[in-house]
Design an enzyme around this catalytic site. Structure first.
Site, PDB file in Angstrom:
ATOM      1  N   SER A 175       0.812  -1.218   0.000  1.00 42.97           N
ATOM      2  CA  SER A 175       0.000   0.000   0.000  1.00 42.97           C
ATOM      3  C   SER A 175       0.844   1.265   0.000  1.00 42.97           C
ATOM      4  O   SER A 175       0.324   2.357  -0.222  1.00 42.97           O
ATOM      5  CB  SER A 175      -0.944   0.010   1.211  1.00 42.97           C
ATOM      6  N   LYS A 220      -6.351   5.474   7.468  1.00 46.61           N
ATOM      7  CA  LYS A 220      -5.172   6.205   6.982  1.00 46.61           C
ATOM      8  C   LYS A 220      -5.473   7.692   6.858  1.00 46.61           C
ATOM      9  O   LYS A 220      -4.658   8.532   7.278  1.00 46.61           O
ATOM     10  CB  LYS A 220      -4.734   5.629   5.646  1.00 46.61           C
TER      11      LYS A 220
END
Length: 817
Positions: free
Chosen positions: A672, A715
């Site tokens: 990611s 996030k």
């Protein structure tokens, strides 16, 4: 035509974003799947019907269970798999509980002695509810037999018949003795009969001669007396043997009489029992063998001796104990099929055991000490086991597979199975098995068993897969609210109002990580409802509102987020270097996710890239330090593939570069951060500074496409909190893959900051878009002559790579192009 055009390189189709507007901002309304109050079916949960045993969102698993309950073959057992906290056990128990009520109750099972081999008790099957009746009937029958036999042997009829036998014996003995006495007297001797036996002595004048008188006789007379005496002693022995034979014959006639009297007494008692159980196979045979055994043992039982009965009652043991019945498994006649869940599936708990008791230092056992296991109690119904628990006991797992394969349950000593020498015990007859076994475990465990255990796939043919999410359509929202109503009734909680239900629907989407999904990890939702009730009661509210639900969620987070706050504190103190203002070349804020089990959060991590002359390619420092996982390494190799695809079609790629997660001291896994790493590398190659107020997450392909990743909500929220700590500038934000927009369920505080323009979320499809946002410079399209638009990011990178290639050739001329 240039080399680049000859090999067909394309710059990639991208949306044309205006760098002056900082790229593709996502409207704040798209950052959270808000539940409108109009979607809630009632004002409070009191007005919503509960589920009443219905299960929401798991239709696939329910269809699998339905198949298993319909198929009669014993190999259609079920493995229920699914993520943690999806309610696997609740689903199985509630569904099977409903199904079991519609099925007939299985037979009862009892153990009785095999009178020909007491070490091998025999199992008898009786209709449901008849096992206890049978045991009580046999207990009453034994007591009745004892009473009737005692009465029969004390009755005048038996006594007269026995007295007649005794009189005949006495007459025969008397006649024999008279004849003997006459013969003895005729030889001049006297016959003496005492309790110790018979003897003779020489006689004179009607009395026995003394020793002095015998010594006074002449030798001839003494010799005659001795000869006659020896002959008479031989006659005495003959008579004694004949009298012993008379006694034996008497005892035999007496035993025959007793057996005849006992049979006359037992026949009507057993005929009544046999008539009552004539339709139950095996029971009539038991009664017949029991009667024959009693008649065979009538002398041992001795019902005519009261002293013996008193002795047995004092010691606790009785010769009548062998006729007792062990009610092994019983079921209510109208109770349906059993549903048994064994929480500790050891071998003994599953398959039963034969207990032993110590008597005078010796271990003994009998039929009464045979104990059933869970599989016996579940026979004719369903047995639910946790797969991981069963596999911890190898003997139990192997025995379970053996029982399901051969369709019978044996009670065996665990020591014998392990090859140990054990005391001799009982070997009960195996019981036929008609049981559906349901194992509950993880998908990984099912895969392991399916691949490595050949027998598993043959006997567990049905897999019931549970999902951890469902769609968030109108019908699903109604079902979800019914679940909330069920929870309120189950725990006697305050009703939830419309705002509270809407907030809980949104919480379900937060847990699912998608705006159009609802979580099926319903235990998490149930906990929040119960905690919301506490806060509502504390305020004296009559219903649970959205404010109470929000407080419960925040309190739950507060209990678990100490590590997250500690990291934020280190960032604020400057121990962990994270900048959310200014610009820097080759430095990008990536986002790392930490999963603590009960709490998941994200925090920014500095990703730095540097370049130099050489041909070493891209060096992954995390991998070299043995901190990078395989997937992360794959992401780095993809970056190299992108550089070759984009910039090395008309020249060699002469580059040495390195990428690093700064101040990262734990293992790094996942791809990611690939987009952030690529952006750091491209920034270094283009020598363009990157906006430190914008973090990046996303995977990339070799063609520069930005691919979706997980935990985007956490996030974005994690970077927002750091920006808030350091001060919101109005230009900060997070770049995410466009494919992740539907996964966003941002906190309302973050949502409000975006609405007011204090924070931003950018969704991109290609790394060029991300670079435009980070640098404010256009990425640059590929032109017809094979070059990029002058002054653009890609043009600067291309020129840097050409320069590095020329310098490398200058310093290493011996190497071919």
């Amino acid at each position: 035509m240039s080399k680049r055009q000859k090999v067909g390189l394309r710059g990639g189709k991208r949306l044309a974003w205006d760098p002056s507007t900082q790229g593709p901002r996502v409207p704040w309304r798209l950052l959270r799947g808000t539940c409108r109050l109009s979607q809630i079916p009632a004002d409070t949960t009191d007005d919503i019907p509960p589920l009443d045993g219905r299960i929401i969102g798991q239709e696939r698993a329910l269809r699998a269970l339905e198949l298993a309950t319909r198929v009669a073959e014993r190999d259609y057992n079920v493995f229920v798999s699914g993520p943690a906290r999806t309610g696997k056990t609740f689903l199985v128990t509630s569904y099977l509980g409903r199904v079991a009520k519609t099925l007939p109750a299985p037979n009862d099972w009892v153990y009785v002695n095999d009178f020909n081999d007491l070490d091998k008790p025999r199992a008898l099957s009786l209709p449901a509810g008849m096992g206890r009746v049978f045991r009580n009937d046999v207990e009453f029958l034994v007591k009745e037999i004892q009473a009737e036999l005692s009465k029969a042997f004390r009755a005048d009829g038996y006594q007269l018949r026995r007295d007649a036998l005794q009189s005949n014996l006495d007459r025969e003995k008397a006649a024999l003795l008279r004849e003997l006495e006459k013969k003895v007297e005729g030889q001049g001797f006297i016959l003496h009969i005492t309790g110790e036996g018979m003897s003779i002595s020489a006689a004179r004048d009607g009395r026995s001669m003394t020793e002095e008188e015998i010594r006074a006789l002449d030798d001839e007379e003494r010799a005659r007396l001795q000869s006659v005496g020896e002959a008479l002693h031989a006659e005495l022995n003959r008579v004694a043997r004949e009298m012993q034979a008379m006694d034996r014959a008497f005892r035999e006639r007496e035993a025959t009489l007793r057996k005849q009297v006992a049979a006359e007494t037992l026949d009507p008692l057993f005929e009544r029992m046999e008539e009552k159980y004539r339709d139950v196979p095996g029971v009539q045979r038991f009664f017949q063998e029991m009667k024959e055994d009693i008649l065979t043992r009538i002398e041992e039982l001795a019902p005519w001796e009261e002293e013996e009965e008193e002795e047995f009652s004092q010691t606790g043991e009785s010769p009548w104990d062998r006729y007792q019945v062990n009610l092994f498994v019983e079921h209510a006649q109208d109770g349906g099929a059993p549903v048994i869940m064994e929480p500790n599936p050891t071998y003994s708990n599953l398959f039963g055991k034969v207990e032993r008791r110590a008597e005078m230092g010796v271990l003994t056992t009998d039929i009464r000490l045979i104990r059933p296991g869970a599989i016996h109690r579940a026979n004719g119904g369903f047995l639910i086991l946790q797969a991981e628990d069963v596999l911890q006991w190898p003997l139990a797992w192997e025995a379970l597979k053996r029982a399901l394969r051969f369709g019978e349950v044996r009670i065996e000593d665990t020591g014998e199975q392990m090859g140990m020498v054990t005391a001799k015990g009982l070997s009960p007859e195996p019981i036929p098995l008609q049981c559906r076994v349901i194992l509950i475990g993880s998908p990984a465990l099912h895969q392991m068993l399916y691949m490595y255990d050949d027998q598993f796939r043959k006997i567990f043919k049905v897999k019931a897969d549970l999902d951890d999410e469902m769609d968030r359509g109108p019908e699903e929202v109604k079902a979800y609210c019914s679940y909330l109503a069920t929870v309120c009734r189950k725990w006697n909680l305050l009703p939830i109002d419309r705002t509270g239900m809407a907030r809980l629907v949104e919480y379900g989407s937060e847990l699912a990580g998608h705006q159009e999904k609802l979580t099926l990890q319903l235990s998490e939702v149930e906990d929040i409802v119960r905690e919301s009730h506490i806060w509502a009661k504390e305020e004296g509210a009559k219903t649970i509102s959205a404010a109470h639900v929000e407080k419960a969620i925040k309190e739950k987070t507060k209990r678990s987020n100490l590590p997250e706050e500690k990291i934020q504190e280190l960032i604020q103190q400057g121990v962990l270097v994270i900048s959310t203002r200014g610009r820097a070349v080759g430095v990008v804020n990536g986002l790392s996710v930490y999963d603590l089990g009960d709490h998941v959060f994200a925090r920014p991590t500095r990703v730095t890239g540097s370049i130099s002359l050489g041909r070493d390619g891209v060096l992954d420092i995390e991998r070299e330090a043995k901190l990078g996982g395989n997937i992360h390494t794959k992401g780095i190799l993809i970056l190299t593939g992108f550089l070759k695809w984009r910039f090395a079609q008309d020249k060699p790629l002469s580059l040495s570069a390195s990428l690093c997660f700064e101040q990262s001291y734990e293992d790094v896994e996942g791809d990611s951060a690939s987009c952030a790493e690529l952006c750091a590398l491209l920034s270094a190659l283009a020598d363009l500074p990157v906006d430190q107020g914008i973090a990046v997450t996303g995977a990339v392909s070799q063609h520069g496409e930005v691919l979706p990743v997980g935990d985007v909500t956490r996030k974005v929220e994690g970077f927002y909190r750091i920006c808030k700590l350091q001060g919101l500038s109005g230009s900060q934000g997070v770049i995410i893959p466009a494919g992740n927009i539907k996964d966003l369920m941002l906190d309302r505080e973050v949502l409000e900051a975006v609405r007011k323009g204090k924070f931003h979320v950018f969704a991109v499809e290609h790394v060029d878009q991300a670079m435009e946002i980070l640098t404010g410079v256009k990425a640059g399209e590929l032109q017809e002559d094979g070059t990029f638009e002058p002054g653009t990011i890609n043009d600067r990178i291309d020129e840097t790579l050409r320069r590095l290639n020329e310098l490398y050739r200058e310093y290493a001329p011996e190497e071919p192009d």
